[in-house]
Design a protein around this motif. Sequence first.
Motif, mmCIF file in Angstrom:
data_model
loop_
_atom_site.group_PDB
_atom_site.id
_atom_site.type_symbol
_atom_site.label_atom_id
_atom_site.label_comp_id
_atom_site.label_asym_id
_atom_site.label_seq_id
_atom_site.Cartn_x
_atom_site.Cartn_y
_atom_site.Cartn_z
ATOM 1 N N UNK A 276 65.812 -7.645 60.034
ATOM 2 C CA UNK A 276 64.866 -7.172 59.967
ATOM 3 C C UNK A 276 64.871 -6.163 62.019
ATOM 4 N N UNK A 277 66.054 -6.624 62.564
ATOM 5 C CA UNK A 277 66.112 -5.690 63.430
ATOM 6 C C UNK A 277 66.206 -4.902 63.800
ATOM 7 N N UNK A 278 67.776 -4.812 62.842
ATOM 8 C CA UNK A 278 68.436 -3.599 62.243
ATOM 9 C C UNK A 278 67.776 -2.579 61.714
ATOM 10 N N UNK A 279 66.830 -3.158 60.304
ATOM 11 C CA UNK A 279 65.746 -2.090 60.181
ATOM 12 C C UNK A 279 65.099 -0.994 61.053
ATOM 13 N N UNK A 280 64.421 -2.325 61.474
ATOM 14 C CA UNK A 280 63.905 -1.786 62.837
ATOM 15 C C UNK A 280 64.372 -0.629 63.629
ATOM 16 N N UNK A 281 65.497 -1.229 64.115
ATOM 17 C CA UNK A 281 66.670 0.463 65.432
ATOM 18 C C UNK A 281 66.920 1.348 64.520
ATOM 19 N N UNK A 282 66.704 1.601 62.775
ATOM 20 C CA UNK A 282 67.148 2.627 62.341
ATOM 21 C C UNK A 282 66.039 3.367 62.290
ATOM 22 N N UNK A 283 64.733 2.759 61.854
ATOM 23 C CA UNK A 283 63.617 3.238 61.869
ATOM 24 C C UNK A 283 63.544 4.206 62.729
ATOM 25 N N UNK A 284 63.780 3.014 64.264
ATOM 26 C CA UNK A 284 63.392 3.896 65.738
ATOM 27 C C UNK A 284 64.522 4.539 65.968
ATOM 28 N N UNK A 285 65.695 4.783 65.231
ATOM 29 C CA UNK A 285 66.493 6.093 65.427
ATOM 30 C C UNK A 285 66.160 7.655 64.944
ATOM 31 N N UNK A 286 65.422 6.991 63.781
ATOM 32 C CA UNK A 286 64.916 8.575 62.909
ATOM 33 C C UNK A 286 63.647 9.125 63.979
ATOM 34 N N UNK A 287 62.559 8.053 64.675
ATOM 35 C CA UNK A 287 61.717 8.668 65.255
ATOM 36 C C UNK A 287 61.800 9.573 66.674
ATOM 37 N N UNK A 288 62.845 8.374 67.057
ATOM 38 C CA UNK A 288 63.081 9.105 67.767
ATOM 39 C C UNK A 288 63.663 10.284 68.214
ATOM 40 N N UNK A 289 64.508 10.803 66.731
ATOM 41 C CA UNK A 289 64.905 11.442 66.437
ATOM 42 C C UNK A 289 64.459 12.323 66.007
ATOM 43 N N UNK A 290 63.364 12.930 65.901
ATOM 44 C CA UNK A 290 61.863 13.734 66.136
ATOM 45 C C UNK A 290 62.153 14.259 64.690
ATOM 46 N N UNK A 291 62.163 13.446 63.465
ATOM 47 C CA UNK A 291 63.011 13.715 61.780
ATOM 48 C C UNK A 291 62.228 12.906 60.855
ATOM 49 N N UNK A 292 61.393 11.923 61.356
ATOM 50 C CA UNK A 292 60.741 11.281 60.779
ATOM 51 C C UNK A 292 60.098 11.721 60.316
ATOM 52 N N UNK A 293 59.053 13.131 59.677
ATOM 53 C CA UNK A 293 58.191 13.649 59.206
ATOM 54 C C UNK A 293 59.498 14.602 57.878
ATOM 55 N N UNK A 294 60.663 14.931 57.778
ATOM 56 C CA UNK A 294 61.142 15.398 57.144
ATOM 57 C C UNK A 294 62.580 14.082 56.739
ATOM 58 N N UNK A 295 62.107 13.084 56.304
ATOM 59 C CA UNK A 295 63.434 11.608 56.533
ATOM 60 C C UNK A 295 62.517 10.683 55.591
#
Length: 468
Positions: A276-295
């Motif tokens: 679960x922690x690894x899944x959270x890290x990946x989601x955080x990576x996408x959000x921090x990268x500024x690409x969540x609205x297109x991913x």
Amino acid sequence: MKRKLLTTSVLCSMAGLVPTNSIYAQDCLRGKQKQPNIIFILADDIGYEAFGCDGGTSYKTPNIDRMAKEGMLFNLCYSQPLSAPSRSQLMTGKYNFRNYHGFGVMDPGTETFGNLLKDAGYVTGVTGKWQLYGDADQQKLVGHHGVLPREVGFDHYFLWHTVFPNMEFPDSLKGDKLIIKGETTQREARYKNPVILTEDGKLTFHDQYGPQLFERWAENFIDENKDRSRPFFLYYPMVLMHDPFQPTPNSKGWGNSNGYDPSDPKYFGDMMEYMDMLVGRLIKKVNDAGIADNTIIIFTGDNGTNRKIYSQWCGQKIRGDKGFPQEWGIHVPFVAYWKGHIKAGSVNNNMIDFTDILPTFMDIAGTGIPAGFKVDGMSILDQLLGKKDAPKRDNTFGWYDAKWISIFPKAIWIQDSSHTWKLYHDGKFYNLKNDPDEKTPLNDKDLTKQERGIKNRLMKRIEYILAH
């Protein structure tokens, strides 16, 4: 087989493509939207009952629970009972009777979502568990070897569970650290000190915790591709939660290789928290990268939980049923997150299965299914986007013959969309509302007229699917 990448104008005009109904996908075809990035996370050996968002209370899964709160939770997703059959199904969009001939050996020449998305312009990457080439025994049973990552559309990869002829490996790995059968080589470990296949075609030893390595590679893949003009597809088949049951770096028993029995599920809860922690890290990576609205990020599991595991779910004690075609062997979690596109807190009670994944990805990509490519699934993109008239399944179908692993039963079955009726090809008929564990099939002589009609309709559907 490599397909020529068609231009947008040709794609829009070709009658041979499956229609793309989603407005978002149509806008991709017209160039109004950038093709979305796709991240598909597949956990290993973990069923629906294990997650807090699905009613489980035995384990802590805060990141996946939050993913469900911020996206869409599917309550009725169905896989195959084992990992290799499920992977063949989800990667090809086809039922197993069309393309599954042996455990862990995907037929050479098979086209997958990797091939199709690469042809649609995506940068493709895969990390984690492969399980598609086969070891010597599996290859002997089928009569041929399986496939390599590049054959099925992945130019970038970092993979465990690969068995390849004549691969280079360090002298330090020779001897009892490797299983050597003829010309094939396979490393046993998936957690501590795994051997990984890298893009240069070499098996490399890593004196680290495997899930950390795969996560790091996945995050680097995102960093390397987030700003490019081409979209990316990341397939992340995790090695967790499969046995052996070992401590994680966050466990008190970490580092004590002699202090636990790998067949004892003592550390299963720790493994769940780490996954679960690894899944959270990946989601955080996408959000921090500024690409969540297109991913779009999708999380699921490949089959039911190991049968040694007992979990609390909605006040009941549930035994994992991996390998068997009953409810807890095929009912898996399915959560989708796409900022700005999937309404937060959405709950979906429509049935879906693993054949729906490939057509959904192609709908997201905006291309639809290429002419001549057979799929059994249907796109659920309109469901993800909350469209009122989104198409829905009438049933889910399973054809299952594990092969090589003889302890698991062969079965063909169908479930109706109400999640009430389930029929096997041998005639066993169940009311899942009254008998969710399928302990007592209904007796034909006791069926009502309505129940006989339902059974006959479902049997005709099974026969139709097998004939087409």
